[in-house]
Design a protein around this motif. Sequence first.
Motif, mmCIF file in Angstrom:
data_model
loop_
_atom_site.group_PDB
_atom_site.id
_atom_site.type_symbol
_atom_site.label_atom_id
_atom_site.label_comp_id
_atom_site.label_asym_id
_atom_site.label_seq_id
_atom_site.Cartn_x
_atom_site.Cartn_y
_atom_site.Cartn_z
ATOM 1 N N ALA A 24 0.834 -1.200 0.000
ATOM 2 C CA ALA A 24 0.000 0.000 0.000
ATOM 3 C C ALA A 24 0.871 1.254 0.000
ATOM 4 N N ARG A 25 0.436 2.246 -0.727
ATOM 5 C CA ARG A 25 1.161 3.524 -0.768
ATOM 6 C C ARG A 25 0.871 4.348 0.491
ATOM 7 N N TYR A 26 -0.361 4.269 0.969
ATOM 8 C CA TYR A 26 -0.778 5.105 2.094
ATOM 9 C C TYR A 26 -0.952 4.242 3.342
ATOM 10 N N LEU A 148 1.214 17.420 -2.174
ATOM 11 C CA LEU A 148 2.394 16.681 -1.723
ATOM 12 C C LEU A 148 2.474 15.330 -2.425
ATOM 13 N N ASP A 149 1.370 14.617 -2.429
ATOM 14 C CA ASP A 149 1.332 13.276 -3.012
ATOM 15 C C ASP A 149 1.712 13.311 -4.492
ATOM 16 N N ASP A 150 1.232 14.334 -5.189
ATOM 17 C CA ASP A 150 1.528 14.457 -6.623
ATOM 18 C C ASP A 150 2.999 14.753 -6.898
ATOM 19 N N SER A 151 3.692 15.312 -5.893
ATOM 20 C CA SER A 151 5.089 15.709 -6.100
ATOM 21 C C SER A 151 6.080 14.599 -5.749
ATOM 22 N N ILE A 152 5.579 13.507 -5.132
ATOM 23 C CA ILE A 152 6.467 12.407 -4.728
ATOM 24 C C ILE A 152 6.565 11.397 -5.863
ATOM 25 N N ARG A 153 7.760 11.166 -6.329
ATOM 26 C CA ARG A 153 7.941 10.188 -7.402
ATOM 27 C C ARG A 153 9.391 9.707 -7.394
ATOM 28 N N ILE A 160 6.477 3.296 -2.882
ATOM 29 C CA ILE A 160 6.614 4.500 -2.056
ATOM 30 C C ILE A 160 5.638 4.379 -0.881
ATOM 31 N N GLN A 161 6.048 4.867 0.286
ATOM 32 C CA GLN A 161 5.174 4.842 1.453
ATOM 33 C C GLN A 161 4.951 6.253 1.987
ATOM 34 N N PRO A 206 -7.105 -1.323 -1.617
ATOM 35 C CA PRO A 206 -5.836 -2.052 -1.526
ATOM 36 C C PRO A 206 -4.618 -1.156 -1.425
ATOM 37 N N ASP A 207 -4.786 0.138 -1.716
ATOM 38 C CA ASP A 207 -3.655 1.057 -1.659
ATOM 39 C C ASP A 207 -3.541 1.754 -0.311
ATOM 40 N N VAL A 208 -4.369 1.320 0.662
ATOM 41 C CA VAL A 208 -4.363 1.934 1.988
ATOM 42 C C VAL A 208 -4.259 0.851 3.061
ATOM 43 N N LEU A 209 -3.282 1.014 3.957
ATOM 44 C CA LEU A 209 -3.152 0.158 5.136
ATOM 45 C C LEU A 209 -3.512 0.996 6.355
ATOM 46 N N VAL A 210 -4.450 0.514 7.163
ATOM 47 C CA VAL A 210 -4.881 1.239 8.356
ATOM 48 C C VAL A 210 -4.537 0.434 9.599
ATOM 49 N N ILE A 211 -3.843 1.083 10.547
ATOM 50 C CA ILE A 211 -3.538 0.473 11.841
ATOM 51 C C ILE A 211 -4.066 1.409 12.924
#
Length: 461
Positions: A24-26, A148-153, A160-161, A206-211
Amino acid sequence: MIMQVVEHKHHFSHLYKPVFTTKARYIHIWGGRAAGRSHFGTSYFLFQITQPGYFRGVFLRHVFSDIRDSLFADFKDRLEESDFNGADFEINESKMTILYKPTGNTIISKGFRKSSGNRSAKLKSLAGITHVLIEEADENTEGDVNKLDDSIRTDKIENIQVIFLYNPPSKNHWLIKRFYNLVDTGILDETGKPIPYYRAIPKTNPDVLVIHSTYRDNIRNLNEKTIKKYQSYGDPESIFYNEEMYYVDVCGLVPEGARGRIYRGWKPVSLEFFRNLPYPSYYGIDFGYSDDPVAVIEIKSHNKRNFWHEVVYEPGLTNPALADLMRVRGVPLGADIYADSAEPKSIQELKDLGFYRIKEADKGPDSVLFGIKQVSAMENYITEGSANLWSENEEYKWKLDQNGEPTNEPVDKNNHAKDAGRYAITTKKQLKRKKKIKVAKTSDSVEAPKASADKSKLDWL
């Protein structure tokens, strides 16, 4: 990987094990206080920076300078606790950057804002970033986080996390609306009604992990007195009893409104009921600018009760466009209107456009606190369809001190409609008071006319 963690004294809770393997990215790590989230986040970054693979990390908070006493200081504590050779790290105190010399891996620090004001920071130099750790993520707008998210690559690693650390925001916060569904807890208050706090169930993504974590997940690192204090917040017999603190800060539930909210106990009425109230309408205006909305609120008042209705709440309106919209939505040209005195040109322009009874709101010293007290001392009702008024009612809040307790200074946010109504109510009251003083001085016993239906179908008022 896990063996390497142990060898380097990274004692991670089993709760956070999925972070090491997720695609997951997020990653959302949130919940009640004392759950060890920041400790995990900085330990995880220490682990990553010392791995042989490519790593570029970012410590991020709403205000850049706040990182110094939080993530940056925490990371140095983790380093001191570890068995790594401090000479292998080059730490720049002024820029808050960290270099691991054996591999060249780095951590930099960034803020969405340069200072506590509204001046945005330019989030450059994020190309090549592999990991972002955002502390107090709920302090930031959805727009800022998206930029911010759009600028991370980077093409250096596969996954990427972006790690979000935060305490429970209110149910209206974008983080809740975007990532969770809310369900009742099943807990009832003393009157038999559901408590105004919710469990947040992650939406399927699926792109999000929640704890989600609370102090119970970190209980081995807490002393007995701390544990008993947290539990006492939920005990009605304890001198420390605090329902909001228990359910939100301790249990990690999502509250109905923001912590430290200014206005509580407001009740809904239908638009039909509002229209049938036999009291004259008057209006308040809070002028918007750039992305902030113009708010026009209609008020009816009687017997220390105010009834609010949202007429306009839109950004980007010129004064001619605002005047047209007010006419379309039924604001009479001869209506009593009280507008923010900080915008005399806008007031004059609306007067020139036909609203000839518009006046500057009465704003003296400490007018905000004075007005909040005036409004709060009365019973207040909002029409059911006034969506933005209801949202502000839940989100307009006092600033919190370092212990998370409300101060007497309001946060200048989520208050456009509230300010508009406050201008109208306090100015109207001041004008009535001045009129009474004038009448008394001239010994004139003129009595203001009463509404015809005072004692008919509105006896409950």
